[in-house]
Design a protein around this motif. Sequence first.
Motif, PDB file in Angstrom:
ATOM      1  N   TYR A 165      17.701   2.318  -3.947  1.00 44.94           N
ATOM      2  CA  TYR A 165      17.172   3.671  -3.758  1.00 44.94           C
ATOM      3  C   TYR A 165      18.176   4.538  -3.008  1.00 44.94           C
ATOM      4  CZ  TYR A 165      14.705   7.547  -1.648  1.00 44.94           C
ATOM      5  OH  TYR A 165      14.363   8.792  -1.212  1.00 44.94           O
ATOM      6  N   ILE A 166      18.752   4.010  -1.938  1.00 47.63           N
ATOM      7  CA  ILE A 166      19.691   4.782  -1.127  1.00 47.63           C
ATOM      8  C   ILE A 166      20.860   5.273  -1.972  1.00 47.63           C
ATOM      9  CG2 ILE A 166      21.358   4.606   0.778  1.00 47.63           C
ATOM     10  CD1 ILE A 166      19.337   2.616   2.087  1.00 47.63           C
TER      11      ILE A 166
ATOM     12  N   LYS B 221       0.841  -1.202   0.000  1.00 46.74           N
ATOM     13  CA  LYS B 221       0.000   0.000   0.000  1.00 46.74           C
ATOM     14  C   LYS B 221       0.877   1.254   0.000  1.00 46.74           C
ATOM     15  CE  LYS B 221      -3.968   2.011   0.072  1.00 46.74           C
ATOM     16  NZ  LYS B 221      -4.688   2.118  -1.178  1.00 46.74           N
ATOM     17  N   LEU B 222       1.906   1.261   0.836  1.00 48.18           N
ATOM     18  CA  LEU B 222       2.823   2.408   0.863  1.00 48.18           C
ATOM     19  C   LEU B 222       3.522   2.580  -0.480  1.00 48.18           C
ATOM     20  CD1 LEU B 222       4.457   2.114   4.400  1.00 48.18           C
ATOM     21  CD2 LEU B 222       3.002   3.964   3.560  1.00 48.18           C
ATOM     22  N   TYR B 223       3.945   1.469  -1.072  1.00 47.35           N
ATOM     23  CA  TYR B 223       4.599   1.536  -2.380  1.00 47.35           C
ATOM     24  C   TYR B 223       3.665   2.164  -3.411  1.00 47.35           C
ATOM     25  CZ  TYR B 223       7.169   0.306  -6.549  1.00 47.35           C
ATOM     26  OH  TYR B 223       7.857   0.382  -7.734  1.00 47.35           O
ATOM     27  N   GLU B 224       2.418   1.739  -3.388  1.00 46.79           N
ATOM     28  CA  GLU B 224       1.437   2.273  -4.335  1.00 46.79           C
ATOM     29  C   GLU B 224       1.263   3.782  -4.143  1.00 46.79           C
ATOM     30  OE1 GLU B 224      -3.330   2.058  -4.683  1.00 46.79           O
ATOM     31  OE2 GLU B 224      -2.316   0.117  -4.718  1.00 46.79           O
ATOM     32  N   ILE B 225       1.169   4.216  -2.907  1.00 48.81           N
ATOM     33  CA  ILE B 225       0.974   5.645  -2.626  1.00 48.81           C
ATOM     34  C   ILE B 225       2.205   6.454  -2.997  1.00 48.81           C
ATOM     35  CG2 ILE B 225       0.662   7.329  -0.768  1.00 48.81           C
ATOM     36  CD1 ILE B 225      -1.103   5.181   0.637  1.00 48.81           C
TER      37      ILE B 225
ATOM     38  N   TYR C  41      11.667   1.646   3.281  1.00 45.84           N
ATOM     39  CA  TYR C  41      10.910   0.540   3.863  1.00 45.84           C
ATOM     40  C   TYR C  41      10.085  -0.223   2.827  1.00 45.84           C
ATOM     41  CZ  TYR C  41       7.142  -1.767   6.450  1.00 45.84           C
ATOM     42  OH  TYR C  41       6.227  -2.665   6.921  1.00 45.84           O
ATOM     43  N   CYS C  42       9.476   0.483   1.902  1.00 43.02           N
ATOM     44  CA  CYS C  42       8.483  -0.182   1.050  1.00 43.02           C
ATOM     45  C   CYS C  42       9.023  -0.717  -0.276  1.00 43.02           C
ATOM     46  CB  CYS C  42       7.278   0.730   0.812  1.00 43.02           C
ATOM     47  SG  CYS C  42       7.583   2.114  -0.282  1.00 43.02           S
TER      48      CYS C  42
ATOM     49  N   PHE D  71      10.119  15.140   5.692  1.00 48.58           N
ATOM     50  CA  PHE D  71      10.931  14.567   4.615  1.00 48.58           C
ATOM     51  C   PHE D  71      11.731  13.362   5.094  1.00 48.58           C
ATOM     52  CE2 PHE D  71      10.852  19.045   2.730  1.00 48.58           C
ATOM     53  CZ  PHE D  71       9.762  18.742   1.945  1.00 48.58           C
ATOM     54  N   THR D  72      12.114  13.357   6.367  1.00 52.00           N
ATOM     55  CA  THR D  72      12.823  12.203   6.930  1.00 52.00           C
ATOM     56  C   THR D  72      11.902  10.998   6.977  1.00 52.00           C
ATOM     57  OG1 THR D  72      14.213  13.674   8.259  1.00 52.00           O
ATOM     58  CG2 THR D  72      14.098  11.351   8.933  1.00 52.00           C
ATOM     59  N   ILE D  73      10.682  11.201   7.422  1.00 50.82           N
ATOM     60  CA  ILE D  73       9.696  10.108   7.451  1.00 50.82           C
ATOM     61  C   ILE D  73       9.459   9.582   6.043  1.00 50.82           C
ATOM     62  CG2 ILE D  73       7.255   9.571   7.874  1.00 50.82           C
ATOM     63  CD1 ILE D  73       7.454  11.597  10.252  1.00 50.82           C
TER      64      ILE D  73
END
Length: 132
Positions: free
Chosen positions: A84-85, A9-13, A76-77, A67-69
């Motif tokens: 990504y990093i 769900k997070l990835y989708e958002i 995470y997702c 922005f940190t969150i």
Amino acid sequence: MNSQSLKAKLYEIIFESDTPAGKGFDVVLIISILLSVIVVLLDSVQFYNDGYGEILYLMEWIFTILFTIEYFLRIYCIKRPILYIRSFFGIIDLLSILPTYISIFLPASRYLSVIRILRVLRVFRILKLILY
């Protein structure tokens, strides 16, 4: 909701801008980035810093925490966080939040605030202008 469905769900958002939630996320992110850049610019003008320095400082911390969150949620997702990093935008995202944290330990590092302007590069990712 298990962790896999939360990640999906997070990835989708966060990464799918063709969904309503993804579009909403992108709009909120663009507005946040632009407002944070305005805060950095206003803070760099002595007149505004003298009159509104505490408010601008608080706003900068609010944006940095948001922005940190967002940075850690991206990590995470996705399946391979290291990609990504180490990516261009992952490095830009990290560099755009680091100066605020560094200023805790090195107050003279306030001059690094100009690096926070890198946040505007994040808008290009959102708008996908990098392809053009």
